[in-house]
Design an enzyme around this catalytic site. Sequence first.
Site, PDB file in Angstrom:
ATOM      1  N   ASP A   1      78.858  96.557  -9.102  1.00 31.77           N
ATOM      2  CA  ASP A   1      78.953  96.643 -10.569  1.00 31.77           C
ATOM      3  C   ASP A   1      77.734  95.970 -11.205  1.00 31.77           C
ATOM      4  O   ASP A   1      77.859  95.101 -12.076  1.00 31.77           O
ATOM      5  CB  ASP A   1      80.251  95.986 -11.042  1.00 31.77           C
ATOM      6  CG  ASP A   1      80.636  96.382 -12.462  1.00 31.77           C
ATOM      7  OD1 ASP A   1      80.098  97.404 -12.959  1.00 31.77           O
ATOM      8  OD2 ASP A   1      81.456  95.687 -13.075  1.00 31.77           O
TER       9      ASP A   1
ATOM     10  N   LEU B   1      83.682  81.700 -23.094  1.00 34.91           N
ATOM     11  CA  LEU B   1      82.329  82.132 -22.722  1.00 34.91           C
ATOM     12  C   LEU B   1      82.232  83.647 -22.616  1.00 34.91           C
ATOM     13  O   LEU B   1      81.175  84.230 -22.830  1.00 34.91           O
ATOM     14  CB  LEU B   1      81.954  81.520 -21.366  1.00 34.91           C
ATOM     15  CG  LEU B   1      81.576  80.042 -21.373  1.00 34.91           C
ATOM     16  CD1 LEU B   1      81.549  79.496 -19.955  1.00 34.91           C
ATOM     17  CD2 LEU B   1      80.216  79.855 -22.040  1.00 34.91           C
ATOM     18  N   GLY B   2      83.322  84.231 -22.276  1.00 36.73           N
ATOM     19  CA  GLY B   2      83.281  85.693 -22.132  1.00 36.73           C
ATOM     20  C   GLY B   2      84.610  86.217 -21.639  1.00 36.73           C
ATOM     21  O   GLY B   2      85.519  85.456 -21.263  1.00 36.73           O
ATOM     22  N   LYS B   3      84.706  87.517 -21.637  1.00 40.00           N
ATOM     23  CA  LYS B   3      85.949  88.157 -21.198  1.00 40.00           C
ATOM     24  C   LYS B   3      85.582  89.474 -20.545  1.00 40.00           C
ATOM     25  O   LYS B   3      84.704  90.190 -21.041  1.00 40.00           O
ATOM     26  CB  LYS B   3      86.825  88.415 -22.420  1.00 40.00           C
ATOM     27  CG  LYS B   3      88.172  89.024 -22.116  1.00 40.00           C
ATOM     28  CD  LYS B   3      88.961  89.162 -23.413  1.00 40.00           C
ATOM     29  CE  LYS B   3      90.355  89.681 -23.207  1.00 40.00           C
ATOM     30  NZ  LYS B   3      90.424  90.965 -22.558  1.00 40.00           N
ATOM     31  N   GLY B   4      86.212  89.744 -19.447  1.00 40.50           N
ATOM     32  CA  GLY B   4      85.968  91.025 -18.793  1.00 40.50           C
ATOM     33  C   GLY B   4      87.269  91.784 -18.701  1.00 40.50           C
ATOM     34  O   GLY B   4      88.262  91.409 -19.321  1.00 40.50           O
TER      35      GLY B   4
ATOM     36  N   PHE C   1      89.140  91.773 -16.347  1.00 36.01           N
ATOM     37  CA  PHE C   1      90.075  91.042 -15.493  1.00 36.01           C
ATOM     38  C   PHE C   1      90.332  89.633 -15.959  1.00 36.01           C
ATOM     39  O   PHE C   1      91.468  89.224 -16.115  1.00 36.01           O
ATOM     40  CB  PHE C   1      89.540  91.018 -14.057  1.00 36.01           C
ATOM     41  CG  PHE C   1      89.746  92.316 -13.414  1.00 36.01           C
ATOM     42  CD1 PHE C   1      90.713  92.479 -12.456  1.00 36.01           C
ATOM     43  CD2 PHE C   1      89.015  93.424 -13.833  1.00 36.01           C
ATOM     44  CE1 PHE C   1      90.943  93.709 -11.899  1.00 36.01           C
ATOM     45  CE2 PHE C   1      89.246  94.653 -13.282  1.00 36.01           C
ATOM     46  CZ  PHE C   1      90.210  94.808 -12.310  1.00 36.01           C
ATOM     47  N   GLY C   2      89.224  88.919 -16.148  1.00 35.02           N
ATOM     48  CA  GLY C   2      89.406  87.504 -16.436  1.00 35.02           C
ATOM     49  C   GLY C   2      88.872  87.116 -17.796  1.00 35.02           C
ATOM     50  O   GLY C   2      88.170  87.869 -18.467  1.00 35.02           O
TER      51      GLY C   2
ATOM     52  N   LYS D   1      87.243  80.539 -14.860  1.00 27.70           N
ATOM     53  CA  LYS D   1      87.625  81.955 -14.966  1.00 27.70           C
ATOM     54  C   LYS D   1      89.118  82.060 -14.689  1.00 27.70           C
ATOM     55  O   LYS D   1      89.580  81.736 -13.594  1.00 27.70           O
ATOM     56  CB  LYS D   1      86.817  82.810 -13.983  1.00 27.70           C
ATOM     57  CG  LYS D   1      87.140  84.290 -14.093  1.00 27.70           C
ATOM     58  CD  LYS D   1      86.161  85.181 -13.355  1.00 27.70           C
ATOM     59  CE  LYS D   1      86.552  86.647 -13.465  1.00 27.70           C
ATOM     60  NZ  LYS D   1      85.617  87.544 -12.832  1.00 27.70           N
TER      61      LYS D   1
END
Length: 645
Positions: free
Chosen positions: A259, A136-139, A141-142, A167
């Site tokens: 953030d 679904l996504g990536k930041g 950190f996770g 996550k």
Amino acid sequence: MPDLRRGVRQAKKANNVEDNAAVLAPTTRRGTRRGKAQALKSPAAGPAVPGYPYPMPRPAGRGRGSRPTDQDKNPEIFGAGVGRTPLNLDVGVNQLVVGKSAEKLAADAEDEGSTSPLPERVQVGNSPSYKLERKLGKGGFGQVYVGRRVTGGSGNTGPDALEVALKLEHRNGKGCSYGPPYEWQVYSTLNGCYGVPMVHHKGRQGDYYILVMDKLGPSLWDVWNSSNQILSEEMVACIAVEALSILEQLHLRGFVHGDVKPENFLLGQPGTPNEKKLYLVDLGLASKWRDTSSGNHVDYDQKPDVFRGTVRYASVHAHLGRTGSRRDDLESLAYTLVFLLRGKLPWQGFIVKDGDFSDLLCYLCPSPFKQFLEMVTNMKFDEEPNYLKLIGLFENCLVSSASLRPVKIDGALKVGQKRGRLLIDLEDDAQPRKKIRLGTPATQWISIYTSRTPMKQRYYYNVMDTRLHQHVEKGKNDGLNISCVASALNLWAIVMDAGTGFTSQVYELSPVFLHKEWIMEQWEKNYYITSLAGASNGSALVVMSKGSRWGIVMSRDAPYSNQVVELDFLYPSEGIHRRWENGYRITAAAATEDQAAFILSTSKKRSQDVTQETLRTSAFPSTHVKEKWSKNLYIASICYGRTVS
Ligand SMILES: Nc1ncnc2c1ncn2[C@@H]1O[C@H](COP(=O)(O)OP(=O)(O)OP(=O)(O)O)[C@@H](O)[C@H]1O
């Protein structure tokens, strides 16, 4: 020790010389802020992360860039005069930094390949078992994946849902140096908070810390990107109103998000009743604005070398390293809204020169957004936001009926609802506020006065290089030493007084900044730098002195117990007042065309409570100085440079 640079002695008094030779009554003005002194933590002690609510060392950093975006392809250049990036913030667009250099960030990114393979199945605590599906996504950190329930549970939503978001953070990841990610603690406190997705289970499996949470839909960045990178005014107004309701609830629980940006606002899952509902994710940078036990607002501080957040959307205060508070979330929300409306922020992609910052940003904004920005950038550190009033600014942009609104505004409607419209009283009896941060940049004299027992003080200003020696020699002949120096438009200002405590003094005017050989030569002779100024043409005036007081100051036993800095692109009035209240007094000041910095120190001798005042004037403050002298206030520091009028 003989003076090394003695000029020709001249008794002639120049036009621009003022002398306070009057005999003054021996009464010292008592500090008006006496008794309010409250020692702040030593900068060296405790976590370096402002407002960090738990007693753990500074997190290893949130340094890696987040998901690559189209925008990321265009490197952003941050100009020194932008009012946003004073220090080593020369990082790419969506990067998160905690006191880290860009080089360190790059090194972190290279570590990525070393992590263990992701689990195929996830089961933590008493959760159902999930199969890991698409990402679904990536930041920084996770990584977030869809988890499809394979065993256990039977429902469609909530803790039993068929699909959840997982996550995963590697145990060696940046946020996990001290055990489970810090974000877990925040989720535990905030679970169920309006607009924050529910976390149903959490636990460690193999090398990963895993959060099981409600699966949501696209982020506002995704929506913006798939809508030709522009969103309608009504949509952004709905986002503003709902985001304010969410932030209000988060703030009510004592946290600031830290953030706020388009990537962290997510809509509900498409095809479900929540598809137009807004959520705020990623609590990894959240901090407490209110102390849990005392209920008091956290202390103000500024650490200019510490930055946390996302460069593009971070508040100016965050860029300047100030402790995060509610105003910062609102300022980041303002930049988020402008970005969604206009597809760009004025500091993206080019160097912004003096003055462009406010002009461009305001020019780009329709009235409610402009007003919003003005209101939030003028907030005090501990000011309670007037959420209702801020929401009310967008009332007239909400033209569609409730069912046709692009984003639900349930949070705000709960407060002022009447037939699906907001009913917010915009009457305000408060005085209109001065535009501080968005004001016009100015260059002024900033003079600082400290109460002392009566003494002789003299100042010279508009002094050309060629006249410097004769003025200083005149002062020396009268028993005075230089206490501070400044430069304006390549002319010097010199303050000399009888109360420096120096026994001997040397000075040098050199065409280079900090003439090393000369300074080292004087150090050898036990002189120490006691004042310093640089002119815009590159020349520098260095004064070195010796004497009981400064001998001690510069070697072992400084009379200061703590020292802090206030740095800003305007005169940092609020910061200075807060420091004064905590017992600090300005002990040095410097300014350039685009920044002003103040060093404030607490005295080891608690009894030494001095009154301090500052002045900002376009002309050299000659008339004011005499007035101050009559009240036993003497120039302690002076500089010429950036303020905002
Ligand atoms: N509950 C969720 N449902 C669907 N997608 C999600 C969910 N949570 C996160 N995502 C997606 O994953 C992305 C990364 O998540 P998140 O921001 O929590 O990670 P992070 O590593 O903490 O990010 P950052 O680097 O911004 O701190 C989000 O931008 C979003 O696109």
